[in-house]
Motif scaffolding. Structure first.
Motif, PDB file in Angstrom:
ATOM      1  N   GLU A   1       0.850  -1.311   0.318  1.00  0.00           N
ATOM      2  CA  GLU A   1      -0.291   0.082   0.397  1.00  0.00           C
ATOM      3  C   GLU A   1       0.959   0.914  -0.202  1.00  0.00           C
ATOM      4  N   PRO A   2       0.473   2.283  -0.716  1.00  0.00           N
ATOM      5  CA  PRO A   2      -0.626   2.378  -1.295  1.00  0.00           C
ATOM      6  C   PRO A   2      -0.837   1.975  -2.743  1.00  0.00           C
ATOM      7  N   ALA A   3      -2.072   2.114  -2.992  1.00  0.00           N
ATOM      8  CA  ALA A   3      -2.542   1.185  -4.336  1.00  0.00           C
ATOM      9  C   ALA A   3      -1.663  -0.235  -4.214  1.00  0.00           C
TER      10      ALA A   3
ATOM     11  N   ILE B   1      -0.063   9.300   2.656  1.00  0.00           N
ATOM     12  CA  ILE B   1      -0.575   8.743   3.950  1.00  0.00           C
ATOM     13  C   ILE B   1       1.539   9.282   4.257  1.00  0.00           C
ATOM     14  N   PHE B   2       1.742   9.504   3.559  1.00  0.00           N
ATOM     15  CA  PHE B   2       3.905   9.947   3.444  1.00  0.00           C
ATOM     16  C   PHE B   2       3.816  11.294   4.146  1.00  0.00           C
ATOM     17  N   GLY B   3       1.778  12.030   3.909  1.00  0.00           N
ATOM     18  CA  GLY B   3       2.066  13.596   3.451  1.00  0.00           C
ATOM     19  C   GLY B   3       2.234  13.918   2.374  1.00  0.00           C
ATOM     20  N   ASP B   4       2.873  15.483   1.932  1.00  0.00           N
ATOM     21  CA  ASP B   4       3.188  15.774   0.650  1.00  0.00           C
ATOM     22  C   ASP B   4       4.763  15.029   0.348  1.00  0.00           C
ATOM     23  N   VAL B   5       4.119  14.869  -1.327  1.00  0.00           N
ATOM     24  CA  VAL B   5       5.094  14.004  -2.239  1.00  0.00           C
ATOM     25  C   VAL B   5       5.468  15.170  -3.096  1.00  0.00           C
TER      26      VAL B   5
END
Ligand SMILES: [Zn+2]
Length: 164
Positions: free
Chosen positions: A60-62, A110-114
């Motif tokens: 995850e994700p996706a 889920i990791f914040g801004d990427v």
């Protein structure tokens, strides 16, 4: 955002509010501002003739969806070094970064801004291709007939590649 609940400088509780022109976590006790920044990734475009390399995501994700190979750049790495490492981990291929294709920002994951950096890789020897690490499969797809990709930013980087 529990990770910024307390001030890492003095241990008091942080507040979230306007300071230096943006809402940010900061400490009213010691005045420390806890800046947050996007996490950069190396997101890879690897083309063999008119086919694009995709990996099926094992995590995850996706999970289970196709996407461009790549991942987060580690501390101490340049984007090129991260690109070479991620390609090797996910596909067992050795590649050489050729150019920055473009970039795409993805907010509130889920990791914040990427911050995705699209990097085109040159691969000489494709015979060693084998999925590994957080890729369940690695496969070449016709650029004109791609499956739907895991992230909108991957679509955007493919479009940037096709248009340049
Ligand atoms: Zn403090």
């Amino acid at each position: 955002m529990a990770h910024l609940e307390y001030c890492s400088n003095c241990g008091e509780k942080n507040i979230f509010g306007m300071i230096e022109g943006q809402n940010r976590f900061h400490c009213e006790s010691c005045k420390k501002i806890h800046y947050e920044n996007p996490k950069p990734t190396a997101t890879l475009i690897c083309v063999k003739e008119s086919k694009l390399l995709l990996v099926k995501r094992a995590v995850e994700p996706a999970k289970g969806q196709w996407g461009l190979p790549g991942g987060f750049i580690e501390l101490g790495e340049t984007p090129s070094e991260g690109a070479i490492r991620e390609l090797k981990e996910e596909t067992n291929l050795d590649g050489k970064p050729i150019r920055l294709v473009g970039h795409c920002s993805h907010h509130n994951t889920i990791f914040g801004d990427v911050l995705l950096l699209g990097i085109e890789m040159k691969i000489v020897n494709w015979s060693k291709m084998k999925a590994g690490d957080d890729a369940a499969e690695a496969q070449l797809f016709n650029l004109l007939d791609l499956p739907s990709l895991a992230f909108i930013c991957h679509d955007k980087i493919v479009e940037l590649y096709k248009s340049t």
